[in-house]
Design an enzyme around this catalytic site. Structure first.
Site, short mmCIF file in Angstrom:
data_model
loop_
_atom_site.label_atom_id
_atom_site.label_comp_id
_atom_site.label_asym_id
_atom_site.label_seq_id
_atom_site.Cartn_x
_atom_site.Cartn_y
_atom_site.Cartn_z
N CYS A 1 -3.03 -21.97 9.46
CA CYS A 1 -3.89 -20.90 9.99
C CYS A 1 -3.09 -19.62 10.17
O CYS A 1 -3.66 -18.61 10.57
CB CYS A 1 -4.53 -21.33 11.31
SG CYS A 1 -3.33 -21.82 12.54
N GLU B 1 0.51 -36.81 16.67
CA GLU B 1 -0.18 -35.75 17.41
C GLU B 1 0.37 -35.71 18.83
O GLU B 1 0.61 -36.75 19.44
CB GLU B 1 -1.70 -36.06 17.41
CG GLU B 1 -2.54 -35.38 18.47
CD GLU B 1 -2.58 -33.85 18.38
OE1 GLU B 1 -2.67 -33.30 17.26
OE2 GLU B 1 -2.51 -33.22 19.45
N GLN C 1 -12.05 -27.64 14.19
CA GLN C 1 -12.30 -26.35 13.57
C GLN C 1 -13.57 -25.72 14.14
O GLN C 1 -14.54 -26.43 14.40
CB GLN C 1 -12.46 -26.51 12.05
CG GLN C 1 -11.19 -26.91 11.33
CD GLN C 1 -10.19 -25.77 11.21
OE1 GLN C 1 -10.51 -24.61 11.48
NE2 GLN C 1 -8.98 -26.11 10.82
N CYS D 1 -14.83 -5.38 22.94
CA CYS D 1 -14.63 -6.83 22.85
C CYS D 1 -13.35 -7.15 22.05
O CYS D 1 -13.10 -6.56 21.01
CB CYS D 1 -15.84 -7.45 22.18
SG CYS D 1 -15.64 -9.21 21.89
N CYS E 1 -13.99 -10.14 17.57
CA CYS E 1 -13.96 -9.75 16.16
C CYS E 1 -13.18 -8.45 16.01
O CYS E 1 -13.52 -7.45 16.63
CB CYS E 1 -15.36 -9.50 15.64
SG CYS E 1 -16.44 -10.91 15.78
N CYS F 1 -22.01 -5.27 15.38
CA CYS F 1 -22.07 -5.70 16.79
C CYS F 1 -21.91 -4.48 17.69
O CYS F 1 -20.94 -3.72 17.55
CB CYS F 1 -20.96 -6.71 17.06
SG CYS F 1 -20.83 -7.11 18.81
N TYR G 1 0.47 -33.53 12.95
CA TYR G 1 -0.36 -32.64 13.78
C TYR G 1 -1.82 -33.05 13.54
O TYR G 1 -2.64 -32.24 13.15
CB TYR G 1 -0.15 -31.17 13.42
CG TYR G 1 1.30 -30.77 13.27
CD1 TYR G 1 2.02 -30.31 14.37
CD2 TYR G 1 1.95 -30.88 12.04
CE1 TYR G 1 3.36 -29.95 14.24
CE2 TYR G 1 3.29 -30.51 11.90
CZ TYR G 1 3.98 -30.05 12.99
OH TYR G 1 5.30 -29.70 12.86
C1 LIG Z 1 -4.30 -26.89 13.79
S1 LIG Z 1 -4.53 -28.34 14.77
C2 LIG Z 1 -4.88 -29.51 13.51
C3 LIG Z 1 -5.60 -30.75 13.94
C4 LIG Z 1 -6.19 -31.61 12.84
N1 LIG Z 1 -5.35 -31.71 11.68
C5 LIG Z 1 -7.57 -31.11 12.45
O1 LIG Z 1 -7.70 -30.51 11.38
O2 LIG Z 1 -8.53 -31.31 13.19
C6 LIG Z 1 -2.89 -28.67 15.26
C7 LIG Z 1 -2.73 -29.90 16.12
O3 LIG Z 1 -1.33 -30.09 16.35
C8 LIG Z 1 -1.11 -30.52 17.68
N2 LIG Z 1 0.29 -30.14 17.96
C9 LIG Z 1 0.80 -28.95 18.34
N3 LIG Z 1 2.14 -28.99 18.35
C10 LIG Z 1 2.49 -30.24 17.96
C11 LIG Z 1 3.75 -30.89 17.75
N4 LIG Z 1 4.90 -30.26 17.95
N5 LIG Z 1 3.74 -32.17 17.33
C12 LIG Z 1 2.56 -32.83 17.14
N6 LIG Z 1 1.35 -32.26 17.32
C13 LIG Z 1 1.32 -30.98 17.72
C14 LIG Z 1 -2.19 -29.82 18.49
O4 LIG Z 1 -2.46 -30.53 19.68
C15 LIG Z 1 -3.37 -29.84 17.50
O5 LIG Z 1 -4.15 -30.99 17.68
#
Ligand SMILES: C[S@@+](CC[C@H](N)C(=O)[O-])C[C@H]1O[C@@H](n2cnc3c(N)ncnc32)[C@H](O)[C@@H]1O
Length: 442
Positions: free
Chosen positions: A395, A324, A271, A89, A92, A81, A300
């Site tokens: 992650c 969530e 994702q 940037c 990346c 790039c 989550y």
């Molecule tokens: C990495 S994402 C995973 C979402 C889902 N599992 C997916 O794969 O599409 C983390 C999620 O946790 C939510 N989140 C963040 N902190 C949280 C908390 N303390 N309790 C509940 N949800 C939370 C965020 O809004 C987000 O939707």
């Protein structure tokens, strides 16, 4: 007496030997005085001139950019790039590493974090040490993948568009982002003039033609007309409350994964690699092996990706509780899972909602927390629910390793770990750890 202000070292050059890669993707080096440097755009084993970008004399560590390479690693390539590199940037950060080396380095970071924070070797974690591409990602090595299905572009006050520089509000003006998926490019800065906007968040759904653009206009600016030959939603970030409001089209895009369609609203998580959701669902289900009639938690849960996959496999007698914090994500999850009678989604933070549910026993748990991980209190609570298997999707390898240590204290061991390269050209990495209770007396 007032303390003397410490002398800034920003802009100072150090010639250094580059050591191993650290969590966060920067490599570790030391100045002749022994001060630690985290060097961006370097590779292990190189000799570079590192220019300090952050830090002062006596600081615990300095941040720096490798502005000149005196002895290059065999893993180094010319960044494909033209906008990548020191001071450029901020997207990346591993464009200068061969694709195979990127994966190897991600593996080294995961191994180091596991060892340091959880006292686990790869063998003890049931991991063969490899970092796998996304399921079905068959791009030949060396070819730059146009994978990102969501890119947040920045636009400066003069209407020049690009991406933000590393840890800066400045805009690196670009005419094309190499890793943006084609559906994003046809919507983003490549396609039209975004003068008057401060940011443009472009989303191209996977498995549907849906497109969304979330615009943050500068004060007083009019929104441009966005037309496309496919369904495009235009959303606007409110100047006053920061909320996202619908201007045109649907307030969501439809994403396909695990054979189902998921409605994902403008603020919801999904994702950003087109094959990531399927890859992760497959790894989680292969690790958990859900049985008909079991009770599962999806913590989550976002818009219900894993909750839906679990409900599908647990059958009519199974049950899933998702938790969530995002209000709109919960509305989407409830919509996405409306076909399943025995799925419930609760809104709120896992740490406060879970204890209130009164649940004392479950069979399976999926947790997919944000970068900070779940933390000791939540892990202790989960370890007390007697699940026969737990899938931890992470992650951030440091947060994962720390939480695996807490799970061990709670009587769980890592059965398998799988590591995926879902963010090519960057240092980011995704892990799926499968845990099970340590057998009594073992
Ligand atoms: C990495 S994402 C995973 C979402 C889902 N599992 C997916 O794969 O599409 C983390 C999620 O946790 C939510 N989140 C963040 N902190 C949280 C908390 N303390 N309790 C509940 N949800 C939370 C965020 O809004 C987000 O939707």
């Amino acid at each position: 007496m007032q303390a003397e202000p410490k002398k800034s070292l920003v802009g100072v050059d150090f010639e250094v030997e580059v050591g191993p890669v650290a969590h966060g993707g920067h490599c570790i080096a030391r100045t002749a005085d022994g001060q630690v440097l985290f060097v961006r755009h370097a590779l292990p084993g190189e000799r570079v001139v590192a220019r300090v970008t952050e830090g002062e004399e006596g600081a615990r560590f300095l941040r720096a950019d490798a502005v000149s390479v005196l002895e290059a690693s065999k893993d180094r390539i010319e960044a494909p790039c033209p906008f990548a590199g020191p001071g450029r940037c901020g997207g990346c950060d591993w464009q200068h590493a061969k694709p195979g080396a990127q994966r190897r380095l991600k593996g080294e970071v995961v191994a180091e974090q596991l060892q340091r924070l959880a006292g686990l070797t790869p063998e003890e974690a049931g991991w063969d040490g490899t970092v796998m591409p996304a399921e079905g990602d068959k791009l030949p090595a060396g070819e730059v993948p146009a994978w990102r299905t969501r890119v947040q572009y920045a636009v400066d006050a003069d209407g020049n568009a690009g991406l933000r520089r590393h840890r800066s509000h400045e805009v690196e003006v670009i005419d094309h982002c190499m890793i943006a998926a084609p559906g994003v490019s046809e919507l983003g800065i490549e396609a039209r003039d975004w003068s008057g906007m401060a940011s443009v968040d472009a989303i191209a759904a996977t498995g549907s033609q849906d497109r969304m653009v979330i615009l943050e206009p500068r004060p007083g600016a009019r929104l441009p007309l966005v037309e496309l030959d496919k369904p495009v939603s235009v959303m606007r970030v409110d100047e006053k409350d920061g909320g996202i409001h619908r201007v045109h089209g649907r307030a969501f895009v439809r994403e396909r994964a695990d054979g189902r369609t998921h409605r994902v609203g403008s603020g919801g998580f999904w994702q950003v690699h087109p094959m990531a959701a399927d890859t992760l669902v497959k790894a989680v289900m292969q690790g958990l092996l859900p049985r008909k009639g079991e009770m599962a938690l999806d913590l989550y849960c976002g818009v219900g990706l894993f909750a839906g996959a679990l409900a599908d496999r647990l059958g009519d007698k199974g049950a899933v509780l998702g938790i969530e914090s995002g209000k709109r994500a919960v509305e989407d999850a409830r919509h996405n899972l409306a076909d399943f009678d025995r799925v419930r989604i609760e809104q709120g933070k896992v740490e406060s909602v879970l204890p209130r549910t009164g649940i004392t026993e479950v069979d399976l748990i999926v947790l997919d927390p944000p970068r900070a991980g779940a933390g000791r209190k939540t892990v202790e609570h989960l370890a007390g629910l007697g699940a026969r298997r737990i899938a931890y999707v992470a992650c951030d390898p440091a947060a994962l390793a720390r939480d695996l240590g807490y799970f061990r204290d709670g009587g769980y061991r890592v059965r398998t770990l799988r590591v995926f390269d879902l963010f090519p050209m960057t240092h980011h990495v995704e892990c799926v750890a499968i845990l099970e209770p340590v057998a009594k007396g073992a």
